[in-house]
Structure formats: structure tokens, C-alpha cells
Design an enzyme around this catalytic site. Structure first.
Site, mmCIF file in Angstrom:
data_model
loop_
_atom_site.group_PDB
_atom_site.id
_atom_site.type_symbol
_atom_site.label_atom_id
_atom_site.label_comp_id
_atom_site.label_asym_id
_atom_site.label_seq_id
_atom_site.Cartn_x
_atom_site.Cartn_y
_atom_site.Cartn_z
ATOM 1 N N ASN A 173 5.011 -8.209 7.487
ATOM 2 C CA ASN A 173 5.124 -8.911 6.207
ATOM 3 C C ASN A 173 6.615 -9.090 5.858
ATOM 4 O O ASN A 173 7.307 -8.127 5.518
ATOM 5 C CB ASN A 173 4.399 -8.081 5.128
ATOM 6 C CG ASN A 173 4.400 -8.758 3.774
ATOM 7 O OD1 ASN A 173 5.379 -9.385 3.384
ATOM 8 N ND2 ASN A 173 3.311 -8.603 3.040
ATOM 9 N N ASP A 205 2.156 0.894 3.137
ATOM 10 C CA ASP A 205 0.846 0.325 2.846
ATOM 11 C C ASP A 205 0.698 0.327 1.333
ATOM 12 O O ASP A 205 0.976 1.331 0.675
ATOM 13 C CB ASP A 205 -0.303 1.078 3.509
ATOM 14 C CG ASP A 205 -1.536 0.190 3.555
ATOM 15 O OD1 ASP A 205 -1.545 -0.768 4.354
ATOM 16 O OD2 ASP A 205 -2.479 0.405 2.771
ATOM 17 N N SER A 206 0.321 -0.801 0.804
ATOM 18 C CA SER A 206 0.377 -0.938 -0.643
ATOM 19 C C SER A 206 -0.711 -1.875 -1.130
ATOM 20 O O SER A 206 -1.358 -2.559 -0.344
ATOM 21 C CB SER A 206 1.761 -1.459 -1.053
ATOM 22 O OG SER A 206 2.147 -2.531 -0.227
ATOM 23 N N TYR A 212 0.537 -10.538 -5.581
ATOM 24 C CA TYR A 212 0.036 -10.557 -6.958
ATOM 25 C C TYR A 212 1.161 -10.563 -8.004
ATOM 26 O O TYR A 212 0.883 -10.441 -9.201
ATOM 27 C CB TYR A 212 -0.879 -9.337 -7.199
ATOM 28 C CG TYR A 212 -2.093 -9.306 -6.300
ATOM 29 C CD1 TYR A 212 -3.248 -10.012 -6.619
ATOM 30 C CD2 TYR A 212 -2.093 -8.583 -5.100
ATOM 31 C CE1 TYR A 212 -4.357 -9.996 -5.793
ATOM 32 C CE2 TYR A 212 -3.198 -8.557 -4.254
ATOM 33 C CZ TYR A 212 -4.323 -9.269 -4.619
ATOM 34 O OH TYR A 212 -5.422 -9.260 -3.787
ATOM 35 N N ARG A 220 7.014 0.166 -4.693
ATOM 36 C CA ARG A 220 7.769 0.276 -3.428
ATOM 37 C C ARG A 220 9.153 0.888 -3.701
ATOM 38 O O ARG A 220 9.606 1.759 -2.954
ATOM 39 C CB ARG A 220 7.889 -1.121 -2.803
ATOM 40 C CG ARG A 220 8.537 -1.162 -1.436
ATOM 41 C CD ARG A 220 8.259 -2.494 -0.740
ATOM 42 N NE ARG A 220 6.838 -2.705 -0.547
ATOM 43 C CZ ARG A 220 6.093 -3.537 -1.302
ATOM 44 N NH1 ARG A 220 6.651 -4.286 -2.233
ATOM 45 N NH2 ARG A 220 4.794 -3.624 -1.105
HETATM 46 P P1 IMP Z 1 -0.855 -4.321 3.257
HETATM 47 O O1 IMP Z 1 -0.097 -5.088 4.283
HETATM 48 O O2 IMP Z 1 -2.237 -3.955 3.662
HETATM 49 O O3 IMP Z 1 -0.084 -3.151 2.741
HETATM 50 O O4 IMP Z 1 -1.079 -5.359 2.082
HETATM 51 C C1 IMP Z 1 -0.466 -5.265 0.878
HETATM 52 C C2 IMP Z 1 -1.009 -6.345 -0.047
HETATM 53 O O5 IMP Z 1 -0.962 -5.824 -1.361
HETATM 54 C C3 IMP Z 1 -0.136 -7.596 -0.027
HETATM 55 O O6 IMP Z 1 -0.646 -8.577 0.835
HETATM 56 C C4 IMP Z 1 -0.195 -8.035 -1.475
HETATM 57 O O7 IMP Z 1 -1.350 -8.786 -1.677
HETATM 58 C C5 IMP Z 1 -0.348 -6.724 -2.243
HETATM 59 N N1 IMP Z 1 0.980 -6.188 -2.618
HETATM 60 C C6 IMP Z 1 1.584 -5.062 -2.172
HETATM 61 N N2 IMP Z 1 2.777 -4.893 -2.731
HETATM 62 C C7 IMP Z 1 2.954 -5.946 -3.539
HETATM 63 C C8 IMP Z 1 4.032 -6.337 -4.381
HETATM 64 O O8 IMP Z 1 5.095 -5.713 -4.474
HETATM 65 N N3 IMP Z 1 3.830 -7.468 -5.081
HETATM 66 C C9 IMP Z 1 2.696 -8.208 -5.012
HETATM 67 N N4 IMP Z 1 1.676 -7.902 -4.218
HETATM 68 C C10 IMP Z 1 1.804 -6.769 -3.474
#
Ligand code: IMP
Length: 195
Positions: A9, A69-70, A152, A179
Site C-alpha cells: 500500500n 495492519d490497520s 476512509y 499509525r
Molecule cells: P490492510 O492493508 O488490511 O491493513 O488495510 C487497511 C485498510 O484500512 C485500508 O485499505 C483502509 O481502507 C483502512 N485504513 C487503514 N488506515 C487508514 C488511514 O490512515 N486512513 C484511512 N483508511 C485507513
């Protein structure tokens, strides 16, 4: 020290580079490893997915690896989209569709409280792993506002603010975001490893 950021990402990588500026730390993205396997994020928690990504990529590349992971946790939706945040509206990942789905799910719901969560895992090439986390509370706006950030951000209004994350300059978001908080913790707790 070289540190691989185990994410495909580009938005996350950019934020991690902005936030994690310890002297002596050379941050590498995945572009140096085009043949690295895609890690399936099938854990039930942010921590499990972050650990899986960091450990897999550290073992494949022989480098120390850090993974994020977020996701967004919405109270009235019982924690959804949670670990499924990236693919809330299905495959492939589509931020606009995810935001539309979230607005539709909340259309008749007065409670719009939510929080972003982030787990950061750091793995050594021989499989040692540790995790920190961070969160940021706020609420989901009625409509999309701003064009900074990703995901988002145009819907998320952190507590104490009237603006969404997408209306803020990157430094302002990073100072209070899930983060930013997790990485600040990582920087102080893992100073001996990363220095
Ligand atoms: P991951 O790659 O499974 O961790 O996906 C994280 C998803 O959570 C992202 O694709 C976003 O949709 C959302 N996300 C995580 N961090 C943020 C942020 O800082 N801003 C907006 N969306 C976030």
C-alpha cells in the site's frame, strides 16, 4: 540499519516514511522485491495479520521487516469493517465503494462513533517478532470531505476536530493518527533494535 516495510500500500508506505525518521534507519519498500509472495491476511485481529506479514517478509528477504495492519472500527456496526476494512465493499480494493457502503450502513444510525486501529509488527530475519498498537477515536461524517490521505480519511473526523483526516495536512493527521501513535510507541520501545 535497513528496514523493509512489508506493505504493497503506497499510501501507508508514504505515511510510515513521513513518521519514522530515526537517524541511521534506511527504509525500503517492497519494490526491491518484486518476486516476494503476497501474504494472505486471514487473521482475526490486526495483530495477527501484522505479525504474519512481518514474519513472512523478513524470512523471505533476510531483512528486518515492519508491517502495519490497520482498519476502521465502527461501534454501532459491532466493530465492522475492522480487519476487513480494505475489502469492505468486495474485491478489488475500492476506497470510494467502501466509503459509499459505510455511509449506506450508517444512514439511519444516530451513533456514528468509531476509531481507527493500527498494529505494527517488527520481525527479525530469524523469526523474532514484537508488536505495538495505536488507535484514534472519532466519528463518521455525513458526507465525504477533503482529498488528502486515503481510504476512509474523507469520512473520519477525529475527536476534538471539525475536519476529516482528508482535510488535514499530512503532518497534522500523522501527529494524532492510529499509525502515528503506534509508530511513536515503536520508536521509543524498540529504540535499541532500530538505532
Ligand atoms: P490492510 O492493508 O488490511 O491493513 O488495510 C487497511 C485498510 O484500512 C485500508 O485499505 C483502509 O481502507 C483502512 N485504513 C487503514 N488506515 C487508514 C488511514 O490512515 N486512513 C484511512 N483508511 C485507513
Amino acid at each position: 540499519m535497513k528496514l523493509l516495510i512489508a506493505t504493497g500500500n503506497a499510501h501507508k508506505l508514504r505515511e510510515i516514511r513521513q513518521i519514522f525518521t530515526m537517524p541511521g534507519l534506511e527504509i525500503l519498500g517492497m519494490e526491491a522485491f518484486p518476486d516476494a509472495p503476497e501474504v494472505i491476511e486471514d487473521g482475526e485481529t490486526f495483530e495477527a495479520n501484522a505479525v504474519k506479514k512481518a514474519v513472512t517478509l523478513a524470512s523471505v528477504t533476510g531483512l528486518w521487516a515492519l508491517a502495519d495492519d490497520s482498519g476502521l472500527v465502527v461501534d454501532v456496526l459491532d466493530g465492522a469493517p475492522g480487519v476487513y476494512s480494505a475489502r469492505y465493499a468486495g474485491e478489488p480494493v475500492d476506497y470510494a465503494a467502501n466509503n459509499s457502503k459505510l455511509l449506506a450502513e450508517l444512514a439511519d444510525k444516530p451513533d456514528r462513533t468509531a476509531r481507527f486501529r493500527c498494529a505494527i509488527a517488527l520481525a527479525s530475519p530469524d523469526g523474532d517478532v514484537r508488536v505495538v498498537d495505536g488507535s484514534c477515536k472519532g466519528r463518521i461524517g455525513e458526507n465525504l470531505k477533503g482529498c488528502e490521505g486515503f481510504g476512509y480519511d474523507p469520512l473520519f473526523i477525529p475527536d476534538g476536530y471539525d475536519q476529516t483526516f482528508a482535510e488535514m495536512p499530512a503532518e497534522e493527521k500523522n501527529a494524532i493518527s492510529h499509525r502515528g501513535r503506534a509508530l511513536a510507541r515503536a520508536e521509543s520501545e524498540w529504540a535499541d533494535l532500530l538505532g
